[in-house]
Design an enzyme around this catalytic site. Structure first.
Site, short mmCIF file in Angstrom:
data_model
loop_
_atom_site.label_atom_id
_atom_site.label_comp_id
_atom_site.label_asym_id
_atom_site.label_seq_id
_atom_site.Cartn_x
_atom_site.Cartn_y
_atom_site.Cartn_z
CE1 TYR A 164 -9.80 -0.43 8.08
CE2 TYR A 164 -10.51 0.59 10.13
CZ TYR A 164 -9.59 0.47 9.10
OH TYR A 164 -8.46 1.25 9.11
CB VAL A 207 -1.91 -7.50 0.22
CG1 VAL A 207 -0.61 -6.73 0.06
CG2 VAL A 207 -3.04 -6.59 0.68
N GLY A 217 0.83 -1.21 0.00
CA GLY A 217 0.00 0.00 0.00
C GLY A 217 0.85 1.25 0.00
P1 NAP Z 1 -4.86 5.07 1.65
O1 NAP Z 1 -4.29 6.43 1.44
O2 NAP Z 1 -6.12 4.71 0.95
O3 NAP Z 1 -3.72 4.01 1.36
C1 NAP Z 1 -3.99 2.65 1.30
C2 NAP Z 1 -3.29 2.09 0.09
O4 NAP Z 1 -3.47 0.68 0.09
C3 NAP Z 1 -3.92 2.63 -1.22
O5 NAP Z 1 -2.91 2.93 -2.16
C4 NAP Z 1 -4.76 1.46 -1.65
O6 NAP Z 1 -4.98 1.40 -3.02
C5 NAP Z 1 -3.89 0.31 -1.21
N1 NAP Z 1 -4.61 -0.95 -1.22
C6 NAP Z 1 -5.92 -1.19 -0.98
N2 NAP Z 1 -6.19 -2.48 -1.17
C7 NAP Z 1 -5.04 -3.07 -1.55
C8 NAP Z 1 -4.68 -4.36 -1.92
N3 NAP Z 1 -5.58 -5.36 -1.96
N4 NAP Z 1 -3.39 -4.62 -2.25
C9 NAP Z 1 -2.48 -3.63 -2.24
N5 NAP Z 1 -2.76 -2.37 -1.93
C10 NAP Z 1 -4.03 -2.09 -1.59
O7 NAP Z 1 -5.21 4.86 3.19
P2 NAP Z 1 -4.32 5.02 4.50
O8 NAP Z 1 -5.14 5.80 5.44
O9 NAP Z 1 -2.94 5.43 4.20
O10 NAP Z 1 -4.32 3.51 5.02
C11 NAP Z 1 -3.12 2.78 5.23
C12 NAP Z 1 -3.38 1.81 6.37
O11 NAP Z 1 -3.62 2.55 7.57
C13 NAP Z 1 -4.58 0.91 6.16
O12 NAP Z 1 -4.29 -0.38 6.61
C14 NAP Z 1 -5.64 1.55 7.06
O13 NAP Z 1 -6.61 0.61 7.46
C15 NAP Z 1 -4.78 2.04 8.18
N6 NAP Z 1 -5.37 3.07 9.02
C16 NAP Z 1 -5.66 4.30 8.50
C17 NAP Z 1 -6.22 5.25 9.34
C18 NAP Z 1 -6.57 6.64 8.86
O14 NAP Z 1 -7.19 7.39 9.63
N7 NAP Z 1 -6.21 7.01 7.66
C19 NAP Z 1 -6.45 4.97 10.69
C20 NAP Z 1 -6.13 3.72 11.17
C21 NAP Z 1 -5.58 2.77 10.32
P3 NAP Z 1 -6.37 1.98 -3.61
O15 NAP Z 1 -6.33 3.45 -3.38
O16 NAP Z 1 -6.32 1.58 -5.04
O17 NAP Z 1 -7.48 1.33 -2.85
#
Ligand code: NAP
Length: 258
Positions: free
Chosen positions: A154, A63, A12
């Protein structure tokens, strides 16, 4: 004790927290393999790293697909040798009311968030165990520690990641490998910007003692610590990085005054 980060693979890595982790680890001297299901976003981040004088390659890795994970690691090993640091940041959040939550959505979230983290960790850990060194950092969430509306899958997936992290720590610790998790609070990334209205942000920030949205860099700095050789005695831990949200109880809202 070694002093360098070695090679780091980020899932990601094309967006949000994964992107910030890739850029930060590269600034600290890691060779970075940026992976994402979207090859273009991964490649853009690898180019940003190279433009800043760092070393990076990129590859598509979904993934949610075991063969794509295997192919991504094959590419990484051909480019930079074994993976020393794995950051499992790829994640999927689907929000639906519990009573209507579809089994298909449940399976999708579990496959990407839990099975994806397991398979990538297992693949990376095999090489780490052979070399006697490794750092695995899993991105869970405060949603894995507290319930949230619409987050049946989630939240459960993020709780499973905390359990998986402990399991990895126990079984890999004797082999020189640590596994830790980071539980971010509300971080401003494309994931949350696409989900939260301004009103939602206001409601969240009323419960966050720091009174600001978290940034991807807030999380990347914590990742860099756990990925470093200096964190060798931290294993199986979940580090909450949330501006104080989890610390508070029933009267935490900023709208209450004493
Ligand atoms: P993000 O900007 O949407 O980044 C997530 C990345 O993972 C995106 O590039 C997405 O691609 C990619 N992804 C999704 N499904 C995938 C797959 N099957 N295989 C490979 N890549 C994939 O979101 P983020 O906030 O940085 O999230 C990163 C992590 O932090 C996640 O695990 C999320 O649950 C966790 N998290 C985030 C927050 C928050 O407040 N932002 C809080 C707690 C935890 P697409 O854009 O194409 O879907």
């Amino acid at each position: 004790m070694r002093e360098d980060y070695g090679t780091a693979l980020v899932t990601g890595g094309g967006s949000g927290i994964g992107r910030a982790a890739a850029l930060t680890l590269a600034r600290r001297g890691a060779q970075v393999v940026v992976t994402d299901r979207d090859a273009r976003s991964a490649s853009t981040v690898a180019q940003e790293i190279a433009a800043a004088g760092g070393k990076a390659t990129s590859v598509a890795m979904d993934v949610g697909d075991a063969s794509s994970i295997a192919a991504g690691f094959d590419h990484a090993e051909a480019a930079f040798g074994g993976t020393d640091v794995l950051v499992n940041s790829a994640g999927l959040m689907l929000v639906e009311p519990l009573l209507d939550f579809s089994p298909e959505s449940w399976d999708r979230v579990m496959r990407v968030n839990v099975t994806g983290t397991f398979l990538a960790s297992q693949r990376a850990a095999r090489g780490m165990a052979e070399r006697g060194y490794g750092r695995i950092i899993n991105i869970t969430s405060v949603s894995g520690l507290r319930a949230g509306v619409g987050r049946a899958a989630y939240g459960s997936s993020k709780a499973a990641i905390i359990g998986l992290t402990r399991q990895l720590a126990l079984e890999l610790g004797p082999l020189g490998v640590t596994a830790n998790a980071i539980a971010p609070g509300a971080i401003e990334t494309p994931m949350t910007l696409g989900t939260y209205s301004d009103e939602t942000w206001d409601n969240i920030l009323a419960m966050v003692p720091a009174r600001r949205r978290g940034t991807p860099q807030d999380i990347a700095d914590a990742i860099a610590y756990l990925a470093s050789p200096a964190a060798s005695y931290v294993n199986g831990e979940t580090l909450v990085v949330d501006g104080g949200y989890m610390a508070a109880g029933m009267t935490q809202t900023g709208r209450l005054r004493v």
